[in-house]
Design an enzyme around this catalytic site. Structure first.
Site, PDB file in Angstrom:
ATOM      1  CE  LYS B  78      38.272  36.624  50.060  1.00 25.74           C
ATOM      2  NZ  LYS B  78      39.092  36.865  48.854  1.00 25.74           N
ATOM      3  CB  SER B 153      37.899  34.247  46.268  1.00 23.91           C
ATOM      4  OG  SER B 153      38.821  35.207  46.720  1.00 23.91           O
ATOM      5  CB  SER B 177      39.843  37.456  44.796  1.00 27.92           C
ATOM      6  OG  SER B 177      40.026  36.169  44.280  1.00 27.92           O
TER       7      SER B 177
END
Lengths: 88, 482
Positions: B78, B153, B177
């Site tokens: 990420k 997210s 997330s």
């Protein structure tokens, strides 16, 4: 209120953005107001039993990151961080 | 070799048995990324050259017979996890050109196993959102239906795993997330206990809630990655000195006799019927395996979303005050003074959702509102922890839906309040600092995946993974058609 918060937040909004944001913030704060319905009090002493206390490192000298590495992400950097001229 | 459905354990065998080289494996994934990611937009940065170099290094380790569980395994990271020499943008214009001069601790740990990092995945800007549509660079699509969002997210990471564009990935979870995008994309994602994994090098959103965790094809893959990234770190004062363990150890053990609690509030109105039915069917599966299903209650759930947003935004307002355009990050070109530079840089660099949350955080912390909002949210955090503790006196794990619905279209994300309320099923886990896994438990009428969360006691990730794995062994997932 949004204008004041924007100042606190170091953000700028045009009049149009301000109007839109004010509407959204009103709805968001309505949702946040739900917490006012419940009658409870925060107990900081009790919280210390649940939250891990910061385990701080010993304050000893050690190698730091190289200056070039730190400055590589600063725009306008020479051999130090550069800020606009400040004249009091 | 089709790598799309291979688990890490299968790749390990193939690499160690020399059925495929680390470079060939990396090449398979990079080719697939080039073929499909133009449309799916999982990645912000593809680290092709570095990936091949890492693959060659991994091959030397493998040839020497010294491979570790993740040696040569192609992973995605990420884009809010600092990677030395590779851009880390947080999907924000603010950090568009930021190249970290150091590695996050999790990257040091993964590199010590000689992983292959394929690239950095898209996300909601600064991890603020549940759709990956607030990304400034790549609005990721859901591999099951490209008209739908992948969740967020960590939507880029979850979609990349789902589409077979990496073997597994790292995400971060502040209010769901990792788990919610895993649910939307039909993969398995784990949020470890707060303090289990070092946050050093994770760009901070809400420091008392953030936690890095794995996203994989199943619970066993997640266990292998968690084994690699966990542990005390002197660089993170909130990482805990608890013994590390093999999180795979209990996987495969029967769940017979275990007590699984279903809090009734998580199944109430507002939860889509397909979702509720799929999770209840999963509970029936556990019952058929010999587990005892207990109904329980969490009355504080009603206050969880506002409490979470007050805490998270207050912390975000403080954390994001570091972006001043001077040390790193976007710097406005024409500024008359220091104050002007800071205001212009922040105004140009941050997107709308980030600005909204900074405003809300400063509202909750400002004089006259602090007690009514922030302090009340702290009290609610205590209450939520107490309610979880009471439930765990009577059960081993808790099972809930991961999200009220399956994935939706981007148009649904326009109302911030509606988006915040959609976090109802995940935020309490972060507030209480507990571990939880989301795994696929069914599909809705449109064929979109539905996620179920298994929540455990603090530092009991092994049991959580044991329970999620038990269901996965009984469930046949449907892969997305790209």
């Amino acid at each position: 209120m949004v204008k004041y918060l924007a100042e606190l937040s170091k953000l700028e909004f045009s009049d149009e953005e301000l109007a839109k944001t004010a509407g959204e913030m009103t709805d968001i704060i309505d949702l946040m107001d739900t917490v006012k319905e419940i009658d409870i009090t925060y107990d900081a002493v009790k919280d210390n039993h649940n939250v891990y206390l910061n385990d701080l490192r010993q304050d000893v000298c050690a190698a730091s990151m190289p200056t070039e590495g730190i400055l590589q992400n600063a725009v306008n950097s020479e051999k130090c961080f550069v800020v606009p001229k400040v004249v009091e | 070799m089709d790598v799309s459905s291979m688990k890490i354990r299968d790749m390990r065998k193939a690499l160690d048995n020399k059925e495929i080289s680390a470079r060939e494996l990396a090449s398979e994934y990079i080719s697939k990324i080039k073929e499909y990611d133009g449309d799916l937009k999982c990645y912000i940065t593809l680290a092709e050259e570095q990936a091949y170099e890492q693959a060659d290094s991994a091959q030397e380790i493998i040839n020497g017979g010294n491979s570790k569980p993740l040696t040569g395994i192609p992973l995605a990271i990420k884009d809010n996890i600092c990677t030395i020499g590779v851009k880390t943008t947080c999907a924000s214009r603010m950090l568009e050109n930021f190249i970290p001069p150091y590695n996050a601790t999790v990257m040091e740990k993964l590199d010590s196993q000689n992983i292959v990092m394929l690239g950095k995945t898209s996300m909601d800007e600064f991890a603020m959102g549940g759709s990956t549509q607030t990304s400034a660079f790549a609005k990721t699509k859901n591999p099951y239906n490209k008209e739908c969002v992948p969740g967020g997210s960590s939507g880029g990471s979850a979609a990349a795993v789902s589409a077979g564009l990496c073997a597994a990935a790292l995400g971060s979870d502040t209010g769901g997330s990792i788990r919610q995008p895993s649910s939307f994309c039909g993969v398995t994602g784990m949020k470890p206990t707060y303090g289990r994994v070092s946050r050093y090098g994770l760009v901070a959103f809400a420091s008392s809630l953030d936690q890095i965790g794995p996203i994989g094809r199943d619970s066993r893959d997640c266990a292998v990655i968690l084994n690699a990234i966990c542990g005390y770190d002197p660089h993170d004062g909130t990482s805990e000195k608890v013994p590390t363990e093999d999180f795979s150890a209990k996987i495969g053990q029967p769940v017979k006799g275990m007590k699984i609690a279903l809090p009734k509030e998580f199944f109430a109105d507002g939860i889509n019927d397909d979702v509720r039915n799929a999770v209840l069917r999963a509970a029936d599966t556990y019952k058929a395996m010999g587990a005892e299903i207990i109904e329980c209650s969490m009355p504080s759930l009603k206050y969880a979303v506002p409490a979470y947003y007050l805490l998270a935004c207050a912390e975000a307002a403080s954390n994001l005050s570091r972006y001043d355009g001077i040390k790193y990050g976007h710097r406005a070109e024409k500024a008359d003074s220091y104050e002007d530079l800071v205001v212009k840089s922040r105004t140009q660099g941050f997107g709308d959702e980030v600005k909204r949350r900074i405003l809300l955080g400063n509202y909750a912390l400002s004089s006259g509102y602090y007690d009514a909002y922030y302090r009340k949210a702290l009290a609610l955090r205590q209450l939520i922890r107490e309610e979880y503790a009471a439930i765990f006196e009577k059960c081993d794990v808790i099972v809930t839906p991961t999200a009220p619905t399956a994935a939706y279209t981007p148009e649904m994300t326009s109302d911030p309040v509606q988006m915040y309320q959609a976090d109802i099923c995940t935020v309490t886990v972060n507030i209480a600092g507990l571990p939880a896994v989301s795994t696929t438990c069914g599909y809705d009428n449109d064929g979109m995946p539905i996620g179920m969360s298994v929540i455990g006691r603090k530092f009991d990730e092994s049991t959580v993974l044991q329970v999620s794995d038990a269901f996965e062994r009984d469930f046949t997932p449907i892969a997305p058609k790209l």
